[in-house]
Design a protein around this motif. Structure first.
Motif, PDB file in Angstrom:
ATOM      1  N   UNK A 110       0.813  -1.208   0.000  1.00 34.12           N
ATOM      2  CA  UNK A 110       0.000   0.000   0.000  1.00 34.12           C
ATOM      3  C   UNK A 110       0.852   1.267   0.000  1.00 34.12           C
ATOM      4  N   UNK A 111       0.443   2.245  -0.813  1.00 38.10           N
ATOM      5  CA  UNK A 111       0.972   3.605  -0.713  1.00 38.10           C
ATOM      6  C   UNK A 111      -0.204   4.499  -0.343  1.00 38.10           C
ATOM      7  N   UNK A 112       0.032   5.446   0.563  1.00 42.03           N
ATOM      8  CA  UNK A 112      -1.042   6.341   0.983  1.00 42.03           C
ATOM      9  C   UNK A 112      -0.700   7.757   0.571  1.00 42.03           C
ATOM     10  N   UNK A 117      -3.030   3.516   7.760  1.00 46.42           N
ATOM     11  CA  UNK A 117      -1.685   2.939   7.641  1.00 46.42           C
ATOM     12  C   UNK A 117      -1.493   1.901   8.745  1.00 46.42           C
ATOM     13  N   UNK A 118      -1.913   2.253   9.952  1.00 48.24           N
ATOM     14  CA  UNK A 118      -1.773   1.301  11.065  1.00 48.24           C
ATOM     15  C   UNK A 118      -2.722   0.113  10.907  1.00 48.24           C
ATOM     16  N   UNK A 119      -3.965   0.402  10.536  1.00 51.08           N
ATOM     17  CA  UNK A 119      -4.944  -0.681  10.405  1.00 51.08           C
ATOM     18  C   UNK A 119      -4.489  -1.724   9.387  1.00 51.08           C
ATOM     19  N   UNK A 153       3.962   0.885   2.377  1.00 55.37           N
ATOM     20  CA  UNK A 153       5.306   1.288   1.950  1.00 55.37           C
ATOM     21  C   UNK A 153       5.649   2.700   2.369  1.00 55.37           C
ATOM     22  N   UNK A 154       4.689   3.602   2.270  1.00 51.52           N
ATOM     23  CA  UNK A 154       4.975   4.990   2.637  1.00 51.52           C
ATOM     24  C   UNK A 154       3.708   5.817   2.626  1.00 51.52           C
TER      25      UNK A 154
END
Ligand SMILES: Cc1cc2nc3c(=O)[nH]c(=O)nc-3n(C[C@H](O)[C@H](O)[C@H](O)COP(=O)(O)OP(=O)(O)OC[C@H]3O[C@@H](n4cnc5c(N)ncnc54)[C@H](O)[C@@H]3O)c2cc1C
Ligand code: SF4
Ligand code: FES
Lengths: 97, 118, 420
Positions: free
Chosen positions: C156-158, C169-171, C180-181
């Protein structure tokens, strides 16, 4: 459909009373019929092309998860097999639990 | 060894540099709380975990859960494994214990939402 | 159907407003909620951190919501679920739709708007490249993961470091994905510090400031994104591009109040907040239509939503009971240097119960400033701030006595450099 037509249809099938795409005011009934009709929708984009669900200002952010759920139910497949468009365009990668 | 961290005890968010050795030395903090925070983070960092647990016989497929007290940070992933193994049976009330004393941490995994029977 | 008070939206804002109206003597209340349960966005925010101000404890979203749902049940306030409001007119006529009753027409004496907000997707629209599956708004992903139990991806990239992106990101990490970032266009994050530490730093997820996603790759499912550094004008710098392999891109590029109904009812909207202009009782520009919560301006703390909504409920009750003083007395609030917006926008001190909470956001990160409120040349309030950031809402409480003494027609909220 006009508001008056909607009123009539609603008496026969209540799922026309549940809005799924809030931006375009598309009901569950509209989506189910887009799937069930001959050459019906088989993917999220298919539903979008036929009845505009997902074309609104939120670009499907709100309705897409709900459309996936309806497609899975109507096509009798697990949600993980629902596609965005073509083969390979899967939306979900598995269950969390 | 020097570790960098951000103090989250107030919105200022001081960037701390922490010298880890026999004595822990903290710099970059604008107040005493920063030092305390850093020492805790080095010696015994703790977190609350929130996640979901699968539900049987409910009107929803999942129930959200949390640990009812903080657990050691380095046990987060082990505890997640326990959370992923278990199933809860509806009806469920907020506060119902789903896993008691998870991995001996003294913390219970409890439900944070109400689930009715199907 | 005729009703005294109709509340549109059963999230924390609508629930609190209905409860307060009831406590102030209004019995005929109806809450309309399009979801299958009350509680709004909080039902999918299963992380903790809610309620520190109001309940002095850290609750998860569903727990916070349930306290208000229980209160609504206890007070016997009527609500309809699965019911979407389609239209609202200036004279408070409401058209709603649900599967059970079909089309519902209601004339209300007063209306409270509490429709919350939706996620912006603007970021996505400007990203060139294909349109494969695997691009989600962070909120849609949150719904899949937390409510329905499905994973939306593995790598995943956010894009965007707002709170929803950080929380996700934590979930996703806890559920086994590799995040990834997080890529942030601005030089700062609009997310809460606590979330940056506990959602990213705890899991060694890098946060890249001054970066954006410039291209999406993949035909059917996302295969990767190109990211690049941006200059001061937020435009990608050539030669800084980097390809990142991923199957999922989450967009967390902000929220925007959900105001289609407000527009239809000819309510004046503030172009900065995208929410309605409101007065000391949270009434909009249209007589008898009130608004509160994320539909007015985007909040990061639900506690403030609750406070503001109690006020709207109190105001609507006064209005219905005819105890609401309408005249031209009072003043406007204005923003000065450093302040992006302030809510409420108009104050008539005669209607103020005991105090007004003014909520505002700054337009950039500042250090060592005074937040001042001026009545003409006179400073009527001043507080030192070591650090302010657009991500963290500021609030200023002014008592009725102070407000009654305001002489000019504008109260100006501004940041000032601290005199050395
Ligand atoms: C992902 C996320 C994470 C957050 N994290 C935190 C946190 O950690 N701590 C914290 O304190 N705060 C947090 N917040 C903020 C807090 O949750 C929100 O500020 C709060 O939920 C806003 O309440 P609301 O009632 O205004 O809006 P909402 O909760 O969005 O409720 C609006 C309701 O109105 C309904 N509605 C909308 N339109 C219609 C219509 N036409 N007809 C009928 N019903 C309608 C919606 O279905 C919804 O239920 C978070 C917010 C988000 C989005
Ligand atoms: S060290 Fe003190 S001033 Fe700095 S962030 Fe921590 S609590 Fe705030
Ligand atoms: S809800 Fe369908 S496009 Fe917005």
């Amino acid at each position: 459909m006009s508001e008056n037509e909607k009123r009539e249809v609603l008496k026969i099938n209540p799922i026309y009373g549940r809005i799924i795409c809030r931006c375009e005011h598309i009901t569950e009934g509209d989506i189910v019929s887009a799937i069930r009709r001959p050459l019906g929708a088989r993917s999220v984009d298919g539903v979008k092309r036929r009845v505009r669900a997902g074309m609104g200002r939120c670009q499907g952010g709100f309705c897409m998860p709900r459309v996936v759920e309806i497609l899975a139910r109507e096509l009798n497949i697990p949600p993980t097999e629902v596609k965005k468009s073509d083969e390979g365009s899967f939306i979900l990668t598995g269950k969390t639990k | 060894m020097i570790k960098k961290m951000t103090c989250i005890s107030c919105p200022l968010g001081c960037q701390l540099e922490v010298e880890v050795g026999e004595n822990i030395k903290v710099s970059g903090n604008k107040c005493k709380r920063g030092e305390e925070y850093a020492k805790n983070e080095i010696t015994n960092p703790k977190r609350i975990i929130t996640s979901t647990v699968k539900v049987e016989g409910g009107d929803k497929p999942l129930v959200s859960v949390k640990t009812d007290r903080e657990i050691p940070k380095d046990m987060i992933f082990e505890i997640m494994k326990e959370i992923n193994k278990i199933k809860a049976v509806a009806p469920i009330q907020i506060g119902d214990v789903i896993i008691e004393n998870v991995l001996g941490t003294g913390a219970n995994v409890v439900a944070t939402a109400k689930i009715n029977g199907a | 159907m005729k009703r005294d008070l109709v509340v549109i939206g059963g999230g924390p804002a609508g629930l609190a407003a209905a409860i307060e109206a009831k406590k102030n003597g209004i019995d005929d209340i109806l809450i309309l909620e399009r979801d299958k349960r009350l509680g709004g966005i909080l039902q999918q925010c299963i992380h903790n951190g809610f309620g520190l101000h109001i309940f002095k404890e850290q609750l998860t979203g569903p727990e916070y919501a349930q306290r208000f749902i229980d209160e609504v049940e206890k007070l016997g306030i009527e609500y309809k679920l699965d019911t979407m409001v389609l239209h609202l007119s200036e004279n408070k006529h409401i058209t709603a739709l649900n599967p059970k009753d079909g089309i519902i027409e209601i004339d209300a004496k007063a209306v409270i708007l509490a429709m919350g907000c939706r996620e912006r997707t603007r970021g996505a629209l400007n990203i060139p490249g294909s349109r494969p599956a695997g691009v989600f708004t962070a909120g849609a992903a949150q719904r899949f993961v937390n409510m329905e139990g499905y994973m939306v991806g593995k790598k995943v990239v956010i894009l965007g470091s707002g709170d929803i992106g950080l929380i996700m990101a934590r979930r996703m990490t806890l559920e086994g994905a590799e995040v990834k970032m997080v890529v942030e266009l601005m030089p700062y994050s609009t997310g809460l510090k606590r979330n940056i530490v506990q959602c990213l730093e705890d899991f060694d997820i890098p946060l890249l400031f001054n970066h954006t996603v410039t291209r999406i790759h993949g035909r059917e499912r996302l295969e990767g994104v190109t990211i690049a550094k941006v200059d001061e004008n937020r435009r990608p710098i050539e030669g800084t591009e980097q390809y990142i392999e991923c199957d999922t891109l989450l967009l967390s590029v902000g929220l925007i109040p959900e105001n289609e109904l407000s527009r239809e009812a000819n309510i004046n909207l503030n172009s900065v907040t995208s929410g309605a202009y409101v007065n000391e009782l949270m009434e909009t520009s249209v007589d008898g239509i009130f608004a509160c919560g994320n539909v007015v301006h985007v909040h990061d703390l639900v506690d403030y939503v609750t406070e503001e909504s109690f006020l709207a409920g109190y105001g609507a009750a006064k209005y219905i009971k005819g105890e609401y003083i309408k005249n031209e007395k009072g003043f406007f609030t204005k923003t000065g240097f450093g302040i992006r917006y302030v809510v409420p926008n108009r104050i008539n001190p005669q209607n103020v119960k005991d105090k007004v909470n003014f909520y505002m956001r700054v337009n950039d990160v500042y250090h060592n400033v005074d937040l001042v409120v001026r009545d003409g040349d006179k400073i009527i309030y001043k507080v030192r701030r070591n650090h302010v950031s657009p991500g963290e809402m500021e609030s200023v409480k002014l008592s009725k006595d102070v407000l009654r003494e305001v002489k000019s027609c504008e109260l100006v909220f501004a940041l000032e450099e601290v005199a050395k």
